[in-house]
Enzyme design. Structure first.
Site, mmCIF file in Angstrom:
data_model
loop_
_atom_site.group_PDB
_atom_site.id
_atom_site.type_symbol
_atom_site.label_atom_id
_atom_site.label_comp_id
_atom_site.label_asym_id
_atom_site.label_seq_id
_atom_site.Cartn_x
_atom_site.Cartn_y
_atom_site.Cartn_z
ATOM 1 N N SER A 3 3.189 -0.786 9.877
ATOM 2 C CA SER A 3 4.048 -0.623 10.766
ATOM 3 C C SER A 3 5.119 0.082 10.404
ATOM 4 C CB SER A 3 4.633 -2.270 10.839
ATOM 5 O OG SER A 3 5.712 -2.422 9.995
ATOM 6 N N ASP A 4 6.146 0.338 11.407
ATOM 7 C CA ASP A 4 7.649 1.171 10.740
ATOM 8 C C ASP A 4 8.487 0.047 10.310
ATOM 9 O OD1 ASP A 4 9.155 3.103 10.045
ATOM 10 O OD2 ASP A 4 9.381 4.054 12.078
ATOM 11 N N TRP A 5 9.307 0.639 9.845
ATOM 12 C CA TRP A 5 10.233 -0.299 9.157
ATOM 13 C C TRP A 5 10.724 -1.536 10.095
ATOM 14 C CZ3 TRP A 5 12.959 0.209 4.069
ATOM 15 C CH2 TRP A 5 13.832 -0.497 3.970
ATOM 16 N N GLY A 6 10.414 -2.712 9.716
ATOM 17 C CA GLY A 6 10.897 -3.867 10.585
ATOM 18 C C GLY A 6 10.211 -3.704 12.048
#
Ligand code: BGC
Length: 746
Positions: free
Chosen positions: A285-288
């Site tokens: 995933s991207d950050w968060g």
């Protein structure tokens, strides 16, 4: 007969390679199975969890961090990011080795443009149109990063971007899918080197999947609303190229695409990437971004977000803690099947095996190697050459450049003359606090000790004070030539750095006006992470170099170019607008029902009444100190047909008609004259870089084939349609020198 023999031998050899590769895959699959057989559900979920280290954060850090090392010991973490240096990496890998199954950690890092040595920002490197050089640049980055314990980079960013307001335009290769695809593949090859398993190779990560670069209004993280046709035709090709080049991982993106967050997109991750493209790596995933699906309003809570993400094919959760806190319960509640978890974990473990981490979890942790691999002179040479090739000569009207060695006094004016660390730009890793980067002024003084370089600051980057103007004018008057170094601050582009106003900031253009008014010859160097707007300068200053953020060797490279030790050869990979109101403006647009024939047509080409139709600088633009003549002497060519697997060869003679040796990037564009759906007025399909001595000529031949004419139809199938085509060969998308027509027949 001999030919047949060679063919059979070649076939047998490639079958052998395929067999060996699939045998290796089988061996790894068996090893993965044997580890998975020992894993509890909790341990499997741990592998799908990635934490930020404590060193540095590249996003909002999740609260309730707890003790990460303890969590690693409990087998609750599969990868970390932002932990650099063998010492630090070792602390974390030691903790993993204290876990029950001793599964090694992955160490990820945003190695975006160099590691210890900073290379030009990716958009600048794209100006080189030199894929071998870009591969070399990533090779250096991978060699340094892997020596520091990193085994995974969150790069390349392959997002097509047509909007220079978007701060992350600096991280990509610009607006063109063909050039973007070549560069994407080159970066993957550079990072992954001779293949995963070698200690100087790091896993690459194609990001951000998908269409992140088309955020509405250029506002970072914003929604994307796009037809599937546009997605496939323009935005997906660089991702496909990265996948074909064997990229180990993909990262999804923060944006929603047509109403579905990319992180939850079954279409993108399961159907396109994993099914249709047969991608065997894993998706992070991207950050968060999993947790952010609550803000999107797509998930009620992290429990629901985790279910949506894992179902969509998002294998690893970066920093949102949605997986580690919810997946076990989701499985117990039968909302997520064991097989979904197993698929994700197998993908992650496979990469760990491929990298040899199970054989030796410390293979990237060798302080000796770290010491002897960083900041090598040979690597600095590569960075300097990459910086040369990234500089674009936008204008040189009076052949003011290159500067003469005989100049006694040169005035250096502007807020970036003495820029040092700033030359690194956004997304650089400040690993050595004592790093001494030569500024433009340092480099000029060193290279030309006989010349007196006067300095005046003139103004700040971004305020309204003109207090320094008088001194700058007085300084200019004392010199034979003035070189002004102007631009953005390095933190004005990058993530979360979108701007509504991309004009040269502050009072810099007013300072340029005052200096030009002295009557002295003026050269302007622009440093920036994005295309900026500077119309007065473009119209009134005779020589302009666009130098982006060139990294550790930026000062030296600019000095080399100013005096002609390197003749600039960069070409823009993105259109420069005249003003923000023209955005999005890109070369490969459709013709419309009312195409303009010039800049002033009213009622034509959806133009504005207060602006010309053309951009300030077109895609592909970039000059040289020398001149190139395109001699259309292909006497054999008449309008012809292309059928089946035929190839149409088009030749001409390129001659260096100036006084300097130099390199031209000859560009080939094609237009499909009649098609359903519509095709753009021109599309880049090939280019060649040709280096010529003064007076030298070379025959240049392009081969046009059916593959170059393919496009997606309304059902998203790649097709060609018979009919008329036009071939355009030139020095820029708006500087076509040779045209040909042909008909494609069935
Ligand atoms: C960025 C990614 C980056 C990640 C880790 C995110 O904010 O969008 O491109 O890889 O942070 O630093």
């Amino acid at each position: 007969m001999k030919k047949l023999y060679h063919l059979c031998a070649a076939l047998a050899f490639s079958c052998l390679i395929i067999n060996v590769a699939s045998a290796q895959e089988d061996v790894i699959d068996k090893k993965v199975d044997s580890v998975m057989a020992k894993m509890t559900l909790a341990e499997k979920i741990g592998q799908m969890n990635q934490y930020n280290g404590d060193w540095e954060a590249t996003g909002p850090v999740t609260k309730d961090v707890g003790n990460k090392l303890d969590e690693i010991r409990q087998g609750r973490v599969g990868a970390v990011l932002n932990i650099m240096g063998t010492n630090h990496v070792k602390t974390f890998q030691d903790a993993a080795m204290q876990s029950r199954l001793k599964i090694p950690l992955l160490f990820g890092q945003d190695v975006i443009h160099g590691y210890r040595i900073t290379f030009p920002i990716p958009l600048a490197e794209a100006c080189s149109w030199d894929v071998d050089m870009i591969e070399k640049s990533e090779r250096v980055a991978a060699t340094e990063a892997s020596a520091s314990g990193i085994n995974w980079t969150f790069s390349p960013m392959v997002d097509i971007a047509r909007d220079p307001r978007w701060g992350r335009v600096m991280e990509g290769a610009g607006e063109d899918p063909y050039l973007g695809s070549l560069i994407a593949a080159a970066r993957v090859r550079g990072f992954q080197g001779r293949g995963l398993g070698n200690t100087d190779a790091v896993m690459a990560c194609a990001k951000h999947f998908a269409a992140y670069g088309a955020a509405i209004g250029g506002r970072d993280y914003n929604s994307v609303d796009m037809s599937l046709h546009t997605l496939w035709q323009y935005y997906l090709p660089p991702f496909k190229a990265a996948a074909d080049a064997g990229v180990a991982t993909f990262m999804n993106s923060f944006n929603d695409l047509n109403g579905t967050p990319a992180t939850a997109s079954i279409y993108l991750q399961r159907e396109v990437l994993k099914r249709d493209w047969n991608f065997k790596g894993f998706v992070v995933s991207d950050w968060g971004s999993i947790g952010e699906m609550i803000n999107h309003g797509y998930a009620k809570d992290n429990y629901e977000a985790a279910q949506q993400a894992v179902s969509a094919g998002n294998d690893m959760d970066m920093e949102s803690r949605s997986y580690i806190n919810n997946l076990e319960k989701l499985v117990k509640d039968q909302k997520v099947s064991f097989s979904l978890i197993d698929d994700a974990v197998a993908r992650i473990l496979r990469k760990k095996f491929e990298m040899g981490l199970f054989d030796d979890p410390y293979r990237f942790i060798n302080p000796q190697r770290e010491k002897s691999s960083l900041n090598l002179p040979a690597s600095q040479d590569v960075a300097r050459d990459m910086a040369h090739k990234s500089i674009v000569l936008l204008k040189n009207d009076k052949q003011l450049l290159p500067l003469s060695d005989n100049l006694k006094t040169v005035a250096l004016i502007g807020p970036l003359v003495k820029a040092k660390k700033e030359l690194k730009g956004f997304w650089s890793l400040d690993i050595d606090p004592n790093e001494n980067i030569p500024s433009v002024m340092d480099a000029l003084q060193k290279q030309h000790p006989q010349t007196q370089f006067l300095f005046s600051y003139g103004c700040n980057i971004d305020d309204q004070s003109k207090a320094g103007f008088a001194d700058a004018v007085a300084t200019a008057k004392k010199a034979g030539v003035v070189v002004m170094v102007m631009g953005e601050a390095p933190d004005m582009t990058g993530e979360a750095k979108s701007k509504s106003n991309i004009h040269l900031p502050g009072v810099q253009e007013e300072l340029i006006k005052e200096i030009v008014a002295t009557g002295k010859p003026v050269v302007v160097i622009m440093m920036a992470g994005r295309p900026m707007v500077f119309n007065w300068t473009a119209d009134n200053v005779p020589s302009i170099l666009y130098a982006w953020w060139l990294g550790s060797q930026g000062g030296n490279a600019i000095a080399d170019v100013l005096y002609g030790a390197y003749n600039p050869s960069g070409k823009l990979p993105i259109t420069f607008p005249r003003t923000e109101g023209q955005i999005p403006i890109y070369y490969n647009h459709l013709n419309t029902g009312r195409p303009a024939s010039g800049d002033k047509d009213v009622f034509y080409k959806s133009a504005y009444i207060d602006l010309p139709n053309s951009p300030q600088y077109a895609f592909g633009h970039g000059l040289s100190y020398t001149t190139f003549q395109y001699i259309d002497d292909d006497t054999y060519y008449t309008k012809t047909t292309l059928k089946d697997n035929d190839v149409l060869n088009i030749s001409f003679t390129l001659k260096n008609t100036g006084n300097y040796a130099g390199e031209e990037t000859v560009q080939l564009y094609i237009r499909d004259m009649v098609s359903q759906p519509l095709r753009p007025v021109k599309e880049l399909k090939d280019f060649k870089k040709v280096f010529l001595q003064p007076g030298e000529s070379r025959r240049v031949t392009f081969s046009v084939n059916r593959d170059m004419l393919m496009f997606y139809d309304d059902n998203l199938k790649l097709i060609t349609q018979p009919g008329d085509f036009q071939v355009m060969i030139g020095s820029a998308s708006d500087d076509i020198r040779i045209k040909r027509a042909f008909e494609l027949t069935n």
